[in-house]
Design a protein around this motif. Structure first.
Motif, mmCIF file in Angstrom:
data_model
loop_
_atom_site.group_PDB
_atom_site.id
_atom_site.type_symbol
_atom_site.label_atom_id
_atom_site.label_comp_id
_atom_site.label_asym_id
_atom_site.label_seq_id
_atom_site.Cartn_x
_atom_site.Cartn_y
_atom_site.Cartn_z
ATOM 1 N N TYR A 178 0.820 -1.208 0.000
ATOM 2 C CA TYR A 178 0.000 0.000 0.000
ATOM 3 C C TYR A 178 0.857 1.263 0.000
ATOM 4 C CZ TYR A 178 -4.484 -2.330 0.513
ATOM 5 O OH TYR A 178 -5.611 -3.076 0.276
ATOM 6 N N ALA A 179 2.106 1.123 -0.421
ATOM 7 C CA ALA A 179 2.991 2.288 -0.484
ATOM 8 C C ALA A 179 2.474 3.325 -1.479
ATOM 9 C CB ALA A 179 4.401 1.853 -0.870
ATOM 10 N N GLY A 180 1.727 2.873 -2.483
ATOM 11 C CA GLY A 180 1.186 3.808 -3.462
ATOM 12 C C GLY A 180 0.236 4.826 -2.853
ATOM 13 N N TYR A 181 -0.441 4.461 -1.776
ATOM 14 C CA TYR A 181 -1.297 5.420 -1.075
ATOM 15 C C TYR A 181 -0.494 6.654 -0.675
ATOM 16 C CZ TYR A 181 -5.593 2.681 -0.352
ATOM 17 O OH TYR A 181 -6.773 2.025 -0.522
ATOM 18 N N TYR A 182 0.671 6.397 -0.110
ATOM 19 C CA TYR A 182 1.479 7.502 0.400
ATOM 20 C C TYR A 182 2.227 8.211 -0.722
ATOM 21 C CZ TYR A 182 0.199 4.751 4.386
ATOM 22 O OH TYR A 182 -0.534 4.046 5.301
ATOM 23 N N GLY A 183 2.526 7.486 -1.789
ATOM 24 C CA GLY A 183 3.103 8.139 -2.950
ATOM 25 C C GLY A 183 2.127 9.112 -3.589
ATOM 26 N N LEU A 184 0.875 8.696 -3.725
ATOM 27 C CA LEU A 184 -0.133 9.585 -4.284
ATOM 28 C C LEU A 184 -0.410 10.754 -3.340
ATOM 29 C CD1 LEU A 184 -1.907 9.949 -6.744
ATOM 30 C CD2 LEU A 184 -3.695 8.620 -5.606
ATOM 31 N N SER A 185 -0.335 10.507 -2.033
ATOM 32 C CA SER A 185 -0.512 11.597 -1.072
ATOM 33 C C SER A 185 0.581 12.643 -1.228
ATOM 34 C CB SER A 185 -0.503 11.045 0.361
ATOM 35 O OG SER A 185 -1.554 10.132 0.568
ATOM 36 N N LEU A 186 1.808 12.217 -1.492
ATOM 37 C CA LEU A 186 2.904 13.155 -1.733
ATOM 38 C C LEU A 186 2.648 13.997 -2.976
ATOM 39 C CD1 LEU A 186 6.231 11.242 -0.977
ATOM 40 C CD2 LEU A 186 5.451 13.374 0.055
ATOM 41 N N ILE A 187 2.211 13.344 -4.021
ATOM 42 C CA ILE A 187 1.988 14.063 -5.278
ATOM 43 C C ILE A 187 0.820 15.031 -5.140
ATOM 44 C CG2 ILE A 187 1.305 13.776 -7.688
ATOM 45 C CD1 ILE A 187 2.816 11.119 -7.674
ATOM 46 N N ILE A 188 -0.255 14.582 -4.518
ATOM 47 C CA ILE A 188 -1.445 15.418 -4.371
ATOM 48 C C ILE A 188 -1.172 16.595 -3.442
ATOM 49 C CG2 ILE A 188 -3.839 15.450 -3.573
ATOM 50 C CD1 ILE A 188 -3.367 13.993 -6.234
ATOM 51 N N GLY A 189 -0.343 16.383 -2.419
ATOM 52 C CA GLY A 189 -0.010 17.462 -1.496
ATOM 53 C C GLY A 189 -1.147 17.831 -0.568
ATOM 54 N N SER A 190 -1.916 16.820 -0.117
ATOM 55 C CA SER A 190 -3.081 17.089 0.713
ATOM 56 C C SER A 190 -3.034 16.242 1.970
ATOM 57 C CB SER A 190 -4.377 16.799 -0.055
ATOM 58 O OG SER A 190 -5.499 16.830 0.795
ATOM 59 N N TYR A 191 -3.223 16.901 3.139
ATOM 60 C CA TYR A 191 -3.308 16.156 4.380
ATOM 61 C C TYR A 191 -4.550 15.266 4.411
ATOM 62 C CZ TYR A 191 0.564 18.479 6.778
ATOM 63 O OH TYR A 191 1.795 18.906 7.161
ATOM 64 N N ALA A 192 -5.628 15.726 3.778
ATOM 65 C CA ALA A 192 -6.851 14.924 3.758
ATOM 66 C C ALA A 192 -6.596 13.572 3.105
ATOM 67 C CB ALA A 192 -7.965 15.680 3.031
ATOM 68 N N VAL A 193 -5.873 13.561 1.986
ATOM 69 C CA VAL A 193 -5.553 12.307 1.301
ATOM 70 C C VAL A 193 -4.647 11.442 2.172
ATOM 71 C CG1 VAL A 193 -4.520 11.290 -0.758
ATOM 72 C CG2 VAL A 193 -5.847 13.390 -0.943
ATOM 73 N N LEU A 194 -3.688 12.086 2.855
ATOM 74 C CA LEU A 194 -2.783 11.333 3.712
ATOM 75 C C LEU A 194 -3.547 10.631 4.826
ATOM 76 C CD1 LEU A 194 0.007 10.491 4.761
ATOM 77 C CD2 LEU A 194 0.134 12.698 5.938
ATOM 78 N N PHE A 195 -4.441 11.348 5.503
ATOM 79 C CA PHE A 195 -5.159 10.745 6.619
ATOM 80 C C PHE A 195 -6.166 9.702 6.149
ATOM 81 C CE2 PHE A 195 -3.996 14.800 8.861
ATOM 82 C CZ PHE A 195 -3.082 14.193 9.702
#
Length: 1009
Positions: A273-290
């Motif tokens: 599930y590392a892609g979750y955090y990769g996409l969170s980095l690209i998107i730049g959103s805390y909402a996506v991270l959480f």
């Protein structure tokens, strides 16, 4: 290199690490056209739970849904429509509306995955619920639902290969194929909904340099690529059979595990599930991270609550408790030709058992009696892996022969004394305290531990000092405990390894009996070491947390700056610390946790890299992450400095204390590279060869630069290591992970208030035709010994409900003879036991009349045994209930449960009583009961201080257990028969009739006044 393992699919336990098998032949969508070749020509065979063997046909993966060359079923079209609807909504809704909609839409599909699939798969794993529902509804029955069956056949046949025959394959396999269609809908919509939510939250963070943005995108893309690689490699290993949980429907051949499954534990659920955090980095959103963190946590919940229990239920192997395997002393083992390897990372325990829970059908209000009725419910039938580790051996009671294994004095010098691994374990481990687990305030060391931890916490609330002074006080306090725990105990442990310093100290200053042969000093040294080590570890953690607390201040604005990011990363690092600690303790056990191989030479251990040690040689490095997490959360330089000191001292300990001791004991058998390093090296070598092949004439120059860079790094590393080792010449020992067992075992009442369910169709049943009667015991009375099976005859109308059941209740617990108001507490059996699976009825069909002389009545007999029996003496009654409800159709009683009490308290009488009690508590299992209690064995008691051994050297009075609850039964029986309370852990430690008899006599003597 592929390895063939036992048939354990998706195994993720410490002993074995297979996860999903390379199973049925799978054809991917990467091959176009109609002529899709098989990956392999070998025939794969499957086996249903009923024993039917069939050939497993070729399957296609989920990507064929998007391949135009494959036909689409109605289910596929529905799936594509759902996916297309998401795309349409994403482009038509506003950003705000899209963000809100896809957040809830993703939550729905994630819940469908982790909760929905987890629930149905658990029921399928336990009760074959999915298959039974399909069978009950008649979906695949040509006679009952021909249209539905034909429709399902078309849906499945169109997606399979030419070797698929719907009519010839068993119901379980076709049901699995149908279940796959549902899984595909959930997985694809879950993935796309997450992507749509993430894209709707896209933003460009302000205040960051161009370099940071570039690194953010590079890191995100790398994580996504890594995610795709992990998923692809995992599917290549497990294929469709493991990917879609085929083992809950049917079984198939051997397992082959390789590649990504050596990279990390549970790769499909962890690094997958590392892609979750990769996409969170690209998107730049805390909402996506959480949201990513929450979704990932839900996936781990699926792993913990469904997959691991299913693996344990399906592939776990029962091992008896208290199994005694004779061991030769170390001096004798050295004479053996084959060398034996050892490791401290292998926890040796006498326990590894599994027990599937069997819930009770009824629940009820508290009985009128004040004395608690002891019965066994599902909470007592859970796995108890740490039973023998916590067993307490009261050797200080003055028993002359607790284990009844010593030779007579005359023969002691002529033969080697044989001791079992079970007895050796309980000689050194007696309900040891681990952090606050097993704390007993009447034990001096535990009292000191609680006292010191209390004063450390109290220091956090000292208000008289100024803030700078208070911070320095806390820093000095935490640093002192850290250095004591690392440097002080490290030097002590190294001295023990080199010259047995602690054992020498106790031999010099304390007196021990001559026949102890120094073992008393070893035991006392080790016991005191464990107490000191645990005290120091607890104080190190508490003082560090207090320092972080004093330096912490709640942010005024969470979203400004890096406050939220610091807290999030800090919590993640603390969680990583806790996880690695639990994983390490699971592998090490008490023996490894307390550095047992520094003290105990005769304790066997094996060089097995399991659990977290399969991937890392020194997971202690990860376990220190919590200190840096505290530093991030507090934002304090003092906490960060403390974390650095701890890390450096740990580095010194590993290199100067633990590793030299491991090399001293195990030599060259210690591996050089762990699984994680091995996989990374393989990937690096593969990429290096690929780069070299593409570099052409520039390859030599690239190699030269790479060697120079590597040499520079090696030089810097060596110089840094020398400086650190010199600076920490006298620093700390190995940092052991702390296990904080926060679960409090609550002793709940065994009789609980329920809403009694009653039937509404009693008018169609004649209660006069119902009758139950207790079959008298062997002596013709209605007195049954504790643990003795109780037979009950019943008679009911032929058309009675197949869900009727009979329960045992204490006399007076129910005021009404028409409706039962209290729980059976597991003391119940179905009238038609062969038509039930646990507490689930298998059939509701009424039997046909076979006896022309009795056309309206059916008779039978049920047997109460094992966990369905009452394990408290007293008077009871039996009640016949209607249709799984609480309506009483008939009752009988009372009958009395008694326990055999000796006429006089001497060794022979007590042992004779135990010879009757113990086998009944062990369910008369021939593999568990003592040899002296079996048919044909003499019942004459041996002398208290001698023992007659069997041909294999074992004591005939030894017995074993399958589950801890059997030891609880013996504990209750001894309490009721002799008035002596003995903990189940002590009974497991003894596991011998003569030893228990001696213990009972000594206890009675000590407590007589």
């Amino acid at each position: 290199m592929a390895t063939t393992a036992d048939p354990q699919l998706r195994q993720r336990r410490k002993e074995h690490h297979p996860q999903r098998t390379s199973s049925d032949e799978t054809v991917t969508s990467g091959v176009g056209g109609d002529d899709v070749p098989h990956v392999r020509d070998e025939v794969v065979w499957g086996k249903t739970p009923s024993g039917e063997v069939f050939r497993v046909p070729t399957t296609h993966d989920v990507l064929t849904l998007f391949h135009p060359g494959y036909p689409k079923s109605h289910i596929d079209l529905f799936n594509l429509a759902l996916l297309g609807l998401q795309l349409v909504l994403f482009f038509t809704l506003s950003r705000t509306a899209s963000r809100i909609f896809f957040l809830f839409y993703f939550a729905f599909w994630r819940a469908a995955y982790d909760l929905g699939l987890g629930w149905v798969l658990t029921k399928q794993s336990k009760k074959k619920w999915i298959v039974r529902e399909v069978q009950r509804l008649g979906w695949l029955d040509e006679k009952r639902r021909p249209e539905v069956r034909q429709w399902i056949k078309k849906q499945l046949a169109g997606k399979m290969g030419k070797d698929y025959s719907f009519d010839e394959l068993p119901l379980e396999y076709n049901t699995w194929l149908l279940f796959r269609q549902l899984v595909d809908i959930i997985l694809l919509n879950d993935f796309l909904a997450y992507c749509m939510f993430a894209f709707s939250c896209f933003r460009v963070p302000e205040g960051l340099s161009a370099g940071v943005h570039v690194m953010r995108w590079i890191g995100g893309i790398a994580l996504i690529a890594f995610n795709l690689w992990v998923k692809t490699e995992a599917h290549n290993v497990v294929k469709d059979y493991g990917w879609y949980w085929g083992d809950v429907f049917f079984q198939r051949g051997a397992l082959v595990f390789d590649g990504v499954f050596e990279l990390a534990p549970h790769p499909m659920y962890s690094v997958g599930y590392a892609g979750y955090y990769g996409l969170s980095l690209i998107i730049g959103s805390y909402a996506v991270l959480f949201v990513s963190l929450a979704a990932h946590a839900a996936q781990f919940g699926f792993l913990v609550f469904f997959e691991n229990p299913h693996i344990e239920r399906t592939y776990g192997q029962r091992k008896p408790l208290a199994q005694r395997s004779p061991l030769l002393p170390k001096a004798s083992r050295k004479l053996e030709a084959a060398p034996e390897t050892h490791t401290r990372t292998s926890s040796v325990s006498s326990v590894a058992s599994t027990d599937a829970p069997t819930p009770a059908v009824t629940e009820g209000e508290t009985a009128t009696e004040s004395e608690e009725v002891y019965t066994e419910t599902e909470t007592e039938q859970e796995n108890d892996r740490s039973l023998s580790r916590r067993a307490k051996r009261h050797s200080g009671l003055g028993l002359s022969n607790v284990s009844s294994r010593e030779e007579s004095p005359k023969g002691a010098s002529k033969r080697i004394q044989v001791i079992s691994q079970h007895d050796l374990f309980h000689r050194y481990f007696r309900k040891d305290t681990v952090f606050l687990h097993n704390v007993d305030l009447l034990r001096a060391s535990d009292f000191q531990l609680v006292l010191l931890m209390t004063y450390a916490v109290a220091l956090a609330f000292v208000p008289s000092l100024s803030r700078p002074s208070a911070l320095m006080l806390h820093f000095g306090h935490a640093l002192a405990w850290c250095l004591f725990h690392t440097v002080g105990l490290g030097l002590l442990l190294r001295a023990q390894s080199q010259s047995k310093f602690m054992v020498r100290h106790y031999l010099k200053h304390y007196h021990y009996p001559q026949n102890a042969r120094g073992q008393g000093a070893v035991q006392e040294a080790f016991q005191n070491w464990k107490a000191i080590y645990n005290l120091s570890m607890g104080m190190t953690y508490v003082s560090s947390i207090c320092l972080a607390w004093k330096t912490y201040s709640v942010p005024q604005h969470w979203t400004v700056g890096n406050e939220l990011l610091r807290h999030t990363l800090g919590v993640i690092m603390i969680a990583l610390h806790v996880w690695s600690t639990l994983e390490s303790y699971e592998v090490l056990g008490l023996f490894g946790w307390f550095f047992g191989d520094f003290f105990i030479e005769d304790f066997p251990s094996h060089l097995e890299y399991t659990g977290i040690y399969r991937y890392l040689n020194n997971p202690e490095v990860i376990s220190g992450a919590a200190f840096f997490g505290l530093a991030l959360i507090s934002g304090s330089k003092l906490v960060f400095a403390l974390a650095v000191v701890r890390l450096l001292s740990q580095w010194w300990f590993l290199s100067k204390v633990e590793n030299p001791h491991m090399r001293k004991l195990y030599g060259d058998s210690i591996r050089s590279d762990a699984g994680f390093v091995k996989v990374i090296k393989k990937v690096a070598q593969k990429n290096a060869r690929l780069l070299e092949s593409r570099a052409g004439r520039h390859a030599p120059e690239i190699k030269r630069v790479a060697r120079e860079v590597k040499g520079t790094f090696d030089k810097v590393y060596e110089e840094t290591a020398e400086v650190v080792e010199e600076f920490l010449a006298k620093s700390r020992p190995r940092i052991s992970e702390v296990v904080q067992d926060t679960k409090v075992l609550l002793q709940q009442s065994r009789e609980r208030l329920v809403i009694s369910r009653v039937a509404n169709d009693l008018s169609s049943y004649d209660t006069n035709k119902y009758k139950i009667s207790i079959v008298p015991s062997a002596d013709g009375s209605y007195r049954f010994h504790l643990g003795e099976p109780i037979r009950v005859r019943w008679r009911a109308p032929l058309h009675h409900s197949r869900k009727d059941w009979i329960g045992i209740y204490r006399v007076g617990a129910n005021q009404s003879n028409l409706v039962t108001k209290t729980s059976s507490l597991g003391m119940w059996v179905p009238v038609h036991d062969d038509e039930w699976d646990g507490d689930i009825p298998l059939s509701l069909h009424k039997p046909k009349t076979e006896d022309p002389n009795s056309p309206d009545v059916e008779e039978g007999e049920v047997v109460f045994k094992s966990g369905a029996l009452p394990w408290r003496t007293g008077k009871y009654e039996v009640r016949y209930h209607h249709d799984g409800k609480y309506n009483v159709m008939s009752l009988d009683g009372p009958f009395e449960v008694v326990v055999d009490k000796p006429s006089q308290l001497d060794f022979s009488s007590v042992r004779k009583s135990l010879m009757h009690i113990v086998p009944l508590c062990l369910d008369m299992d021939p593999s568990l009961i003592p040899q002296s209690c079996k048919d044909g064995a003499t019942s004459d008691a041996p002398a208290p201080n001698t023992a007659t051994e069997t041909e294999d050297g074992r004591d005939p009075d030894d017995f074993r257990f399958w589950w801890k609850r059997q030891a609880k039964r013996i504990s209750l029986a001894i309490e009721q028969a002799f008035g002596v309370e003995i903990a189940p852990e002590v009974i497991v430690a003894d596991a011998n009739l003569s030893a228990l008899a001696n213990r009972i006599l000594v206890s009675k003597e000590l407590l007589s006044d």
